[in-house]
Write a protein that holds these residues in place. Structure first.
Motif, PDB file in Angstrom:
ATOM      1  N   ALA A 177     -26.494  13.252 -48.282  1.00  0.00           N
ATOM      2  CA  ALA A 177     -27.608  13.339 -47.333  1.00  0.00           C
ATOM      3  C   ALA A 177     -27.246  14.239 -46.154  1.00  0.00           C
ATOM      4  CB  ALA A 177     -27.973  11.940 -46.834  1.00  0.00           C
ATOM      5  N   THR A 178     -25.993  14.158 -45.705  1.00  0.00           N
ATOM      6  CA  THR A 178     -25.534  15.006 -44.604  1.00  0.00           C
ATOM      7  C   THR A 178     -25.564  16.482 -44.995  1.00  0.00           C
ATOM      8  OG1 THR A 178     -24.101  13.244 -43.770  1.00  0.00           O
ATOM      9  CG2 THR A 178     -23.606  15.489 -43.046  1.00  0.00           C
ATOM     10  N   VAL A 179     -25.085  16.773 -46.214  1.00  0.00           N
ATOM     11  CA  VAL A 179     -25.086  18.157 -46.700  1.00  0.00           C
ATOM     12  C   VAL A 179     -26.508  18.699 -46.794  1.00  0.00           C
ATOM     13  CG1 VAL A 179     -24.534  19.659 -48.663  1.00  0.00           C
ATOM     14  CG2 VAL A 179     -22.923  17.875 -47.968  1.00  0.00           C
ATOM     15  N   LEU A 180     -27.408  17.885 -47.343  1.00  0.00           N
ATOM     16  CA  LEU A 180     -28.793  18.319 -47.520  1.00  0.00           C
ATOM     17  C   LEU A 180     -29.507  18.483 -46.179  1.00  0.00           C
ATOM     18  CD1 LEU A 180     -30.799  19.098 -49.650  1.00  0.00           C
ATOM     19  CD2 LEU A 180     -31.426  16.684 -49.901  1.00  0.00           C
ATOM     20  N   LYS A 181     -29.224  17.588 -45.230  1.00  0.00           N
ATOM     21  CA  LYS A 181     -29.802  17.719 -43.890  1.00  0.00           C
ATOM     22  C   LYS A 181     -29.432  19.053 -43.260  1.00  0.00           C
ATOM     23  CE  LYS A 181     -30.020  12.868 -42.377  1.00  0.00           C
ATOM     24  NZ  LYS A 181     -29.406  11.863 -41.485  1.00  0.00           N
ATOM     25  N   LYS A 182     -28.170  19.416 -43.394  1.00  0.00           N
ATOM     26  CA  LYS A 182     -27.699  20.673 -42.823  1.00  0.00           C
ATOM     27  C   LYS A 182     -28.415  21.865 -43.427  1.00  0.00           C
ATOM     28  CE  LYS A 182     -23.461  23.336 -42.001  1.00  0.00           C
ATOM     29  NZ  LYS A 182     -21.992  23.386 -42.219  1.00  0.00           N
ATOM     30  N   LYS A 183     -28.595  21.843 -44.743  1.00  0.00           N
ATOM     31  CA  LYS A 183     -29.267  22.955 -45.413  1.00  0.00           C
ATOM     32  C   LYS A 183     -30.745  23.032 -45.008  1.00  0.00           C
ATOM     33  CE  LYS A 183     -26.296  23.401 -49.484  1.00  0.00           C
ATOM     34  NZ  LYS A 183     -26.033  24.858 -49.304  1.00  0.00           N
ATOM     35  N   LEU A 184     -31.385  21.890 -44.857  1.00  0.00           N
ATOM     36  CA  LEU A 184     -32.789  21.873 -44.432  1.00  0.00           C
ATOM     37  C   LEU A 184     -32.934  22.380 -43.000  1.00  0.00           C
ATOM     38  CD1 LEU A 184     -33.917  18.439 -45.919  1.00  0.00           C
ATOM     39  CD2 LEU A 184     -34.746  20.687 -46.615  1.00  0.00           C
ATOM     40  N   LYS A 185     -31.985  22.004 -42.152  1.00  0.00           N
ATOM     41  CA  LYS A 185     -32.017  22.466 -40.761  1.00  0.00           C
ATOM     42  C   LYS A 185     -31.859  23.973 -40.688  1.00  0.00           C
ATOM     43  CE  LYS A 185     -29.885  21.651 -36.236  1.00  0.00           C
ATOM     44  NZ  LYS A 185     -28.848  20.891 -35.494  1.00  0.00           N
ATOM     45  N   GLU A 186     -30.933  24.510 -41.499  1.00  0.00           N
ATOM     46  CA  GLU A 186     -30.718  25.960 -41.530  1.00  0.00           C
ATOM     47  C   GLU A 186     -31.932  26.702 -42.049  1.00  0.00           C
ATOM     48  OE1 GLU A 186     -27.265  26.272 -43.949  1.00  0.00           O
ATOM     49  OE2 GLU A 186     -25.845  25.789 -42.320  1.00  0.00           O
ATOM     50  N   ALA A 187     -32.718  26.015 -42.877  1.00  0.00           N
ATOM     51  CA  ALA A 187     -33.917  26.643 -43.444  1.00  0.00           C
ATOM     52  C   ALA A 187     -35.139  26.424 -42.565  1.00  0.00           C
ATOM     53  CB  ALA A 187     -34.184  26.088 -44.837  1.00  0.00           C
TER      54      ALA A 187
END
Length: 465
Positions: free
Chosen positions: A387-397
């Motif tokens: 979830a942490t990894v995916l949150k980071k990618k969504l934030k960057e996008a």
């Protein structure tokens, strides 16, 4: 769902239910383990007054918490109260610590009150609801406590006596290490929590109460076998995706204690089970010969937790067992990974297949998605990391408004629209959230599916706005 997949899903589900009673209470077990390690007569800081907390916590508090959680899983809050009432009879009805007894009577009590509530629903006259609710728990709880005292407690005591004798026999005859043959394959099928917290932890507590330590805490939690495999991948794999993701996986596995991170590396090349079995067997043989153990559960299975639970005077000895496991696993893994380098099946090929599948996919549809659920077996380790990894990618996008939560694969919120889960847990996720779209992954650190999800969400939101 074929019969093999269904059986696997059922085993995982049952294991998850067992560990679901233990996992929420691991903090309490660790607290008891720390108090034991520090304050008993042979501890780091002997203190008779503080040592007096050891027995009540072990005998009453922790089994009560387990029964409470078991009742709650089946019958909600009323089931939880029923569980702890019924557990009282089981606890005082045996001379053994009733972890296993609590794991039985708690869910049974939850089921009893659940069925009672269903039977009287709509039949209670107005104004009598509170009376019925309170007395139903009081009367049924009392009956189950009596049954627990006279039947369940003595019965479970007899079973524990047999199991304890079996463990002692294996230890004395140095055959306990052979359990690695069964434990390591079961772990990569995501039964690690069920094995450790559903089986080994209940067996270990009696040994700790008697000897201040238990080898049962050293079986599933040793980070050495997985470390050896990841090190070999990092140093000898020719697959770029695997090689570059391995260092991060090493840190998360060895220091973070999330063992699920290395499972995909095994599943990608199942013959590497020989490595983890060999490493675990070697370490257990060493631990058996030198009579080593931990004072409490190392949860998560981090080397830091491992050493933190080592009794006074055995820290270096316990650490050496992890080193042995890693070294043996590493040596066995080298030729197996070099052999795999000659084959075409690797993470890079898997990435290409996923991209091909994406071209044929219908994407996420047109329904707005405001929340993503990342699910794993217990809902605490790999799912929190993913979830942490995916949150980071969504934030960057630029999609930081989309929430990402983690949950147990058996307790996915009913309103979930998008669920990310490891492929080996997909069947259980589909059963838990039949209306949700599933995105399955094979590697927690380097999953190309993360980018697929982000790309699809970007397209979806661009269409909406």
């Amino acid at each position: 769902m074929n019969s093999k997949a269904k059986s696997k899903s059922n085993v995982q589900g049952f294991g998850n239910f067992l560990s679901g009673m233990i996992m929420p209470n691991i903090g309490a077990i660790i607290a008891w383990g720390l108090i034991t390690t520090l304050f008993i007569g042979t501890g780091w800081l002997p203190n008779k007054e503080l040592e007096s907390m050891v027995s009540p916590m072990l005998t009453y508090i922790i089994p009560g918490l387990i029964a409470y959680q078991g009742g709650k899983l089946v019958g909600g809050n009323r089931g939880a109260v029923m569980g702890i009432i019924a557990a009282t009879g089981v606890i005082v009805g045996s001379d053994y610590v009733m972890f296993l007894g609590a794991m039985i009577i708690g869910p049974v009590a939850g089921w009893v009150i659940k069925k009672f509530d269903e039977a009287v629903e709509g039949k209670v006259k107005a104004g009598f609801e509170m009376l019925v609710n309170n007395f139903s728990i009081g009367i049924l709880g009392m009956i189950l406590a009596i049954i627990g005292y006279y039947l369940v407690g003595p019965f479970m005591g007899a079973i524990l006596s047999v199991l304890d004798s079996g463990v002692q026999f294996m230890v004395k005859n140095s055959i306990l290490p052979l359990v690695a043959i069964f434990v390591e394959p079961a772990k990569v099928l995501f039964l690690n929590n069920a094995i450790n917290h559903g089986v080994f932890t209940p067996l270990a507590v009696d040994q700790v109460a008697e000897a201040g330590k238990s080898i049962m805490y050293l079986i599933e939690t040793n980070p050495g076998p997985g470390l050896g495999v990841l090190l070999a991948y990092w140093m000898f794999s020719k697959d770029k995706v695997t090689k570059t993701s391995a260092p991060g996986a090493i840190i998360i596995h060895f220091f973070g204690g999330i063992h699920e991170i290395y499972f995909p590396y095994i599943l990608m090349n199942p013959i590497l089970l020989l490595s983890t079995i060999g490493g675990s067997l070697a370490a257990l043989l060493y631990y058996t010969i030198f009579n080593l153990g931990l004072a409490g559960p190392a949860s998560p299975g981090s080397i830091l937790a491992y050493l933190g639970m080592a009794p006074k005077g055995s820290t270096i000895a316990v650490l050496f067992g992890a080193v042995i496991a890693a070294a043996v696993s590493f040596v066995i893994s080298i030729p197996l990974i070099k052999r795999a380098n000659k084959k075409s099946s690797n993470l890079e090929d898997a990435t290409m297949k996923i991209k091909e599948m994406k071209a044929e996919s219908k994407g996420l549809g047109n329904t707005p998605i405001n929340k993503i659920i990342f699910a794993c077996d217990a809902g605490m380790g790999s799912s929190a990391m993913g979830a942490t990894v995916l949150k980071k990618k969504l934030k960057e996008a630029g999609l930081s408004e989309i929430e990402v939560e983690h949950a147990s694969v058996s307790e996915i919120p009913k309103d979930a629209k998008l669920v990310v889960v490891h492929k080996d847990l997909a069947e259980r996720a589909a059963k838990s959230a039949p209306e949700a779209k599933l995105v399955t992954i094979t590697n927690f650190m380097a999953a190309p599916e993360y980018d697929m999800v982000v790309d699809d969400l970007k397209k979806l939101y661009s269409q909406i706005h």
